[in-house]
Design a protein around this motif. Structure first.
Motif, PDB file in Angstrom:
ATOM      1  N   VAL A  15       0.981  -1.267  -0.233  1.00  0.00           N
ATOM      2  CA  VAL A  15      -0.027   0.040  -0.107  1.00  0.00           C
ATOM      3  C   VAL A  15       0.902   1.069   0.074  1.00  0.00           C
ATOM      4  N   VAL A  16       0.434   2.276  -0.559  1.00  0.00           N
ATOM      5  CA  VAL A  16       1.128   3.722  -0.911  1.00  0.00           C
ATOM      6  C   VAL A  16      -0.001   4.667  -0.579  1.00  0.00           C
ATOM      7  N   ARG A  17       0.596   5.877  -0.039  1.00  0.00           N
ATOM      8  CA  ARG A  17      -0.142   6.857   0.096  1.00  0.00           C
ATOM      9  C   ARG A  17      -0.194   7.795  -0.894  1.00  0.00           C
ATOM     10  N   TRP A  39      -5.365   6.312  -0.256  1.00  0.00           N
ATOM     11  CA  TRP A  39      -4.545   5.023  -0.225  1.00  0.00           C
ATOM     12  C   TRP A  39      -4.541   4.220  -1.729  1.00  0.00           C
ATOM     13  N   GLU A  40      -3.652   3.768  -2.015  1.00  0.00           N
ATOM     14  CA  GLU A  40      -3.619   3.121  -3.270  1.00  0.00           C
ATOM     15  C   GLU A  40      -2.939   1.716  -2.882  1.00  0.00           C
ATOM     16  N   ILE A  41      -3.236   0.522  -3.920  1.00  0.00           N
ATOM     17  CA  ILE A  41      -2.707  -0.648  -3.784  1.00  0.00           C
ATOM     18  C   ILE A  41      -1.514  -0.832  -4.684  1.00  0.00           C
ATOM     19  N   ALA A  42      -0.315  -1.165  -4.677  1.00  0.00           N
ATOM     20  CA  ALA A  42       0.701  -1.217  -5.419  1.00  0.00           C
ATOM     21  C   ALA A  42       0.907  -2.549  -5.874  1.00  0.00           C
ATOM     22  N   ALA A  43       0.673  -3.664  -4.907  1.00  0.00           N
ATOM     23  CA  ALA A  43       0.718  -5.009  -5.403  1.00  0.00           C
ATOM     24  C   ALA A  43      -0.207  -5.750  -4.504  1.00  0.00           C
TER      25      ALA A  43
END
Length: 269
Positions: free
Chosen positions: A251-253, A258-262
């Motif tokens: 997860v990244v801000r 928030w977004e999902i990177a993997a």
């Protein structure tokens, strides 16, 4: 006095010689300094996928037999036995005996005799259950694969029950919990377009073939490094079977969201 002058002259020339050798050594170090000793890592033999496949195919054929048709098994084993081993490779079947190998998987590898390598192959059979066969594989002078003698029936590699989960910090951020729950719901349902809305532009996600409906999110904890979360969920398929599953989400801000990177796997590696 003459003797003293002679000794002084010899001493002076010795000093000149020492100084000259020092100057030459300094020049050599300036022009071509010695390279520092580099500690090189040991060479590790790479995995031989062809040999593993060879061992698996052999194990399947060795443990598949029909006592009413022994010639069929000999035909299947001929390429492995060659002219050096028994055509049945030492396994003689009673007339009414029958068994079929369903699948095989290499589960262990170790150095064998000489250049050979011993592979432990797990083989699921329809009569004897799960068996473990140790198969020696070597390469001939022309690099061809060959069986290194008769196989051995062995026990399973040592194992124990599942380890207790690490104690981790629970995710308290409601926005992050909402994003993870929504992403997992779309991921399990195969809703790729809806899932994209919660992914980073660089994220690559492979949707599972089995479609599931998310029942609930039981746990959501921070992974110790802090860059990902572990989600334990309950899901169900169309036939009513329920699954307890655990997923790791990077997860990244991104600004205020928030977004999902993997999500669990990287299909590009």
């Amino acid at each position: 006095m003459r003797e003293l002058r002679l000794r002084a002259g010899i001493t002076r020339w010795v000093l000149y010689a020492v100084a000259a050798s020092g100057a030459l050594a300094s020049a050599r170090f300036a022009i071509a300094p010695p390279e520092p000793a580099i500690e090189r890592p040991p060479v590790v033999a790479s995995r031989d996928a062809a040999a593993e496949g060879f061992a698996s195919v052999f194990a399947m054929r060795y443990l598949t037999f029909d006592g009413a048709r022994p010639e069929g098994r000999q035909t299947q084993l001929a390429a492995f036995a060659g002219h050096n081993l028994d055509p049945d490779l030492g396994l003689h079947i009673a007339p009414g005996d029958k068994q079929r190998a369903l699948w095989a998987q290499v589960v262990q590898s170790r150095p064998g005799l000489g250049p050979a390598r011993e592979y432990t192959v797990a083989v699921q059979t329809d009569r004897s259950g799960l068996l473990y066969l140790s198969v020696g594989v070597a390469r001939d002078r022309d690099r061809s694969l060959q069986l290194d003698g008769y196989p051995a029936l062995v026990g399973a590699p040592a194992s124990t029950g599942a380890r207790a989960g690490l104690r981790m910090r629970q995710v308290d951020d409601r926005a992050l919990r909402s994003v993870c729950q929504r992403a997992l719901r779309n991921y399990l349902a195969g809703a790729a377009d809806d899932l994209d809305a919660d992914l980073t532009p660089e994220a690559r996600v492979a949707i599972p073939a089995l479609r599931l409906s998310l029942q609930r999110l039981d746990e959501l904890d921070w992974e110790p490094s802090g860059g990902s979360v572990l989600a334990t969920v309950q899901a169900a398929d169309a036939h009513g079977a329920t699954y307890t599953l655990r997923y790791e989400l990077d997860v990244v801000r991104a600004g205020a969201r928030w977004e999902i990177a993997a999500l669990q796997t990287d299909p590009t590696t």
